[in-house]
Design an enzyme around this catalytic site. Structure first.
Site, PDB file in Angstrom:
ATOM      1  N   ASP A  50       2.473  -5.582   0.145  1.00 63.79           N
ATOM      2  CA  ASP A  50       1.816  -5.340   1.440  1.00 63.79           C
ATOM      3  C   ASP A  50       0.963  -6.529   1.860  1.00 63.79           C
ATOM      4  OD1 ASP A  50      -0.046  -5.069  -0.567  1.00 63.79           O
ATOM      5  OD2 ASP A  50      -1.036  -3.310   0.277  1.00 63.79           O
ATOM      6  N   LEU A  62      -2.715  -4.887   3.518  1.00 63.66           N
ATOM      7  CA  LEU A  62      -2.804  -3.560   4.122  1.00 63.66           C
ATOM      8  C   LEU A  62      -3.670  -2.650   3.255  1.00 63.66           C
ATOM      9  CD1 LEU A  62       0.908  -3.083   5.248  1.00 63.66           C
ATOM     10  CD2 LEU A  62      -0.974  -4.151   6.472  1.00 63.66           C
TER      11      LEU A  62
END
Length: 644
Positions: free
Chosen positions: A541, A499
């Site tokens: 992430d 991300l």
């Protein structure tokens, strides 16, 4: 009168009393002896199976608990190492002071027990991540060892008082070298000992169980005990673990409290640490011991009854009516023993069609537990055909088991029951034994054991936040996917997703918002791929998607673009970071880009970093030039390090 003459006289007296019936009496007594032997053999065999299953579960729990603890410890030390590399680079550029705040996001804060300290060559404090209690340190052993060149990597020390922190701490320390290679100071990650034990939830531990982290040469860094444990439990001597991982039973003489334990261990791949968990045998086997006691009590009652029956028959007549009464008493005693057990017992008579194939089974006898498993009473089940009680599928499966028992003598297996089955259990253990012209069938409800096994497997292989499979799952399943691709001569693609600007969400909106974003991102990735594709969260992430049966490399691009579109859409509650949040994707294929699971993951990671380097929010498939570029970038850095 000589002793032999007296014995002969007594035998003649007994024979005259019994007349020609003594062979019958002897046969009856022999039958009692055989019945007792069969009863105790059956009890001890059943208990041996239960004991083996209980010990196997203990081993599985110990290994699973250790693997989970070792993985989280490795994850923490890996993140510490990553932060340390950046701190050292900044220190080499500016030894006078290194800002730490932006580097410690994601690690434990000082309030949570992790402290970062930079010392110069004289032991003076240069920079800390907290308010230091002292500005210099005495000539401590760890600092002197680093100054003398004890090691090139991390030095891990047992808990001792840290004057800068003002508490007992465990140190992860690395030497800082000046450009000319001389000693420039030390980088210390200090942690409170209990921080290393916070990964383990003691709600799943027994009262005398423990998990611990030790140095390979013996000293304990920290120990977490089971709930309500009044005192520390340690080995009397430092244990030795020669293999990288394993599990063994340790005798009670090795522990301070004298209790035997099953101990599983796993060594850290990079540091001189070993994580281990110990499950107290007495506590873990308590349920089995209670079951064994109840079984033996019932068998003891049956034994007493049978012996009493033998005495009665030895002093009574051998008339037919008495033999019938004795036989009925034996059956009642056996019924008492079997009905007290948790298993369903059945005596079945096979019935065959004209072609000699097994057509059905007649229930000649069963215990109350056996009838209860079928949802009825014993008197209603006796004399019924199994085909009239079970649905067609279960009836077919039971006929198959009994056919194999008649062919091989005995068969045992475990069977998952359909949700709508008449048998009130989700999992059943079956054992069929061909006895004479009939079949002895045993059924046992093992639903609770299977549910416990499935829950342990779920905890070890799934991420608690998103519910997706985790890194542990991926490391086991990715090689299996490659094996399937080898057999089917197909491709496996691995997407690596990171991300973009996730740190911005945590810094501006807080970790709760970050967690909510991760959950939503996981759902969007899952919704963007095919139902047959596997999505896993590696940690932080980072996510992966495993695509099997890929026809060609070009088939990956539409899926990757769909994921990018899904993650680029605005997230509810995150309007303040809209436009800057998204994801970068990289992909590698087996066998085009890699020949192993490790290489497949590494190359997908490299391709993802290539996407980030080209502007984020992009997708890149792995090319050899990407690895060459990383090597070219790393070579000057390696030369600088070697020169220093």
């Amino acid at each position: 009168m000589p002793k032999a003459s007296r014995l002969s006289s007594r035998l003649r007296t007994i024979e005259s009393v019994l007349g020609g019936r003594w062979p019958t009496l002897l046969g009856f007594l022999l039958m009692i002896a055989v019945s007792l032997a069969a009863l105790w053999w059956g009890v001890e065999r059943t208990l041996a199976e239960k004991r083996e299953a209980a010990q196997a579960l203990i081993v599985q729990q110990a290994v699973s608990r250790t693997a989970s603890y070792a993985y989280q410890l490795e994850d923490l030390t890996s993140r510490i190492n990553d932060v340390a590399d950046i701190v050292i680079q900044r220190w080499q550029a500016s030894p006078g002071g290194v800002p730490l705040d932006d580097l410690l996001v994601g690690l434990l804060s000082a309030r949570q027990g992790l402290y970062v300290i930079i010392l110069d060559a004289d032991g003076k404090v240069v920079t800390t991540s907290f308010k230091a209690r002292a500005r210099s340190i005495p000539d401590l052993d760890f600092f002197r060892a680093l100054r003398d060149g004890c090691c090139t990597g991390w030095q891990v020390t047992p808990p001792s008082f840290g004057p800068v922190v003002g508490q007992d701490i465990v140190r992860f320390a690395r030497r800082l070298n000046k450009p000319d290679g001389s000693f420039g100071g030390a980088l210390v990650f200090a942690t409170l000992p209990n921080v290393l034990a916070t990964f383990q939830d003691n709600s799943v531990m027994g009262p005398r169980d423990f998990v611990t982290v030790r140095l390979l040469d013996g000293p304990v860094l920290t120990t977490k005990l089971g709930p309500d444990q009044p005192k520390q439990i340690f080995y009397l001597e430092n244990p030795k673990f020669p293999a990288e991982r394993g599990v063994l039973r340790e005798d009670g003489s090795k522990f301070k409290d004298g209790h035997a334990r099953w101990v599983a261990w796993q060594k850290h791949p990079a540091l001189p640490l070993v994580a281990l968990s110990a499950i107290t045998e007495a506590d873990a086997m308590a349920d089995f011991n209670e079951t064994a006691e109840s079984y033996r009590q019932v068998a003891g009652l049956a034994t007493g009854a049978l012996l009493l029956l033998g005495v009665m028959m030895a002093t009574a007549t051998l008339m037919f009516s008495m033999r019938q009464a004795a036989a009925e008493q034996v059956r009642r005693t056996y019924r008492m023993a079997t009905d007290a057990a948790n298993e369903g017992f059945y005596m079945l008579r096979p019935e065959f069609d004209d072609a000699g194939a097994l057509r059905d089974l007649l229930v000649e006898d069963c215990n109350d537990r056996g009838a209860a498993l079928f949802g009825t009473a014993r008197d209603r089940l006796l004399g019924k055909h199994v085909g009239s009680v079970l649905d067609r599928d279960l009836h077919t499966r039971l006929l198959d088991v009994c056919e194999r028992a008649m062919r091989f003598g005995s068969v045992e297996d475990e069977l998952r029951m359909p949700a709508d089955s008449r048998i009130g259990a989700s999992w059943i253990y079956r054992r069929a034994v061909h006895a004479g012209a009939g079949i002895a069938l045993t059924l046992r409800d093992i639903s609770a054991l299977k549910a416990h096994e499935e829950e342990l497997n779920r905890l070890a292989n799934h991420d608690a936040l998103t519910g997706l499979p985790n890194r542990h799952w991926l490391t086991h399943q990715l090689p299996l996917a490659i094996e399937r691709a080898q057999r089917g001569r197909s491709r496996v693609a691995l997407l690596f997703i990171d991300l973009d600007n996730f740190k911005l969400v945590n810094d501006t909106l807080g970790h709760d918002a970050g967690d909510a974003l991760l959950v939503e991102a996981a759902a969007r990735i899952r919704g963007a791929v095919r139902a047959s594709d596997d999505v896993a969260r590696l940690g932080g992430d980072e996510f992966t998607v495993v695509l099997e049966n890929v026809d060609n490399p070009q088939a990956v691009d539409p899926i990757a673009q769909k994921i990018l579109q899904a993650l680029a859409a605005p997230f509810p509650g995150l309007e303040s970071v809209s436009g800057v949040f998204g994801a970068s994707l990289g992909a590698s294929l087996y066998p085009d880009d890699a020949g192993s699971a490790e290489a497949l993951l590494k190359h997908a990671d490299i391709a993802m970093y290539a996407s980030k380097a080209s502007g984020k929010g992009r997708f890149s498939q792995y090319e050899t030039a990407m690895s060459d570029a990383l090597l070219a970038k790393a070579r000057p850095e390696a030369q600088v390090t070697a020169a220093s």
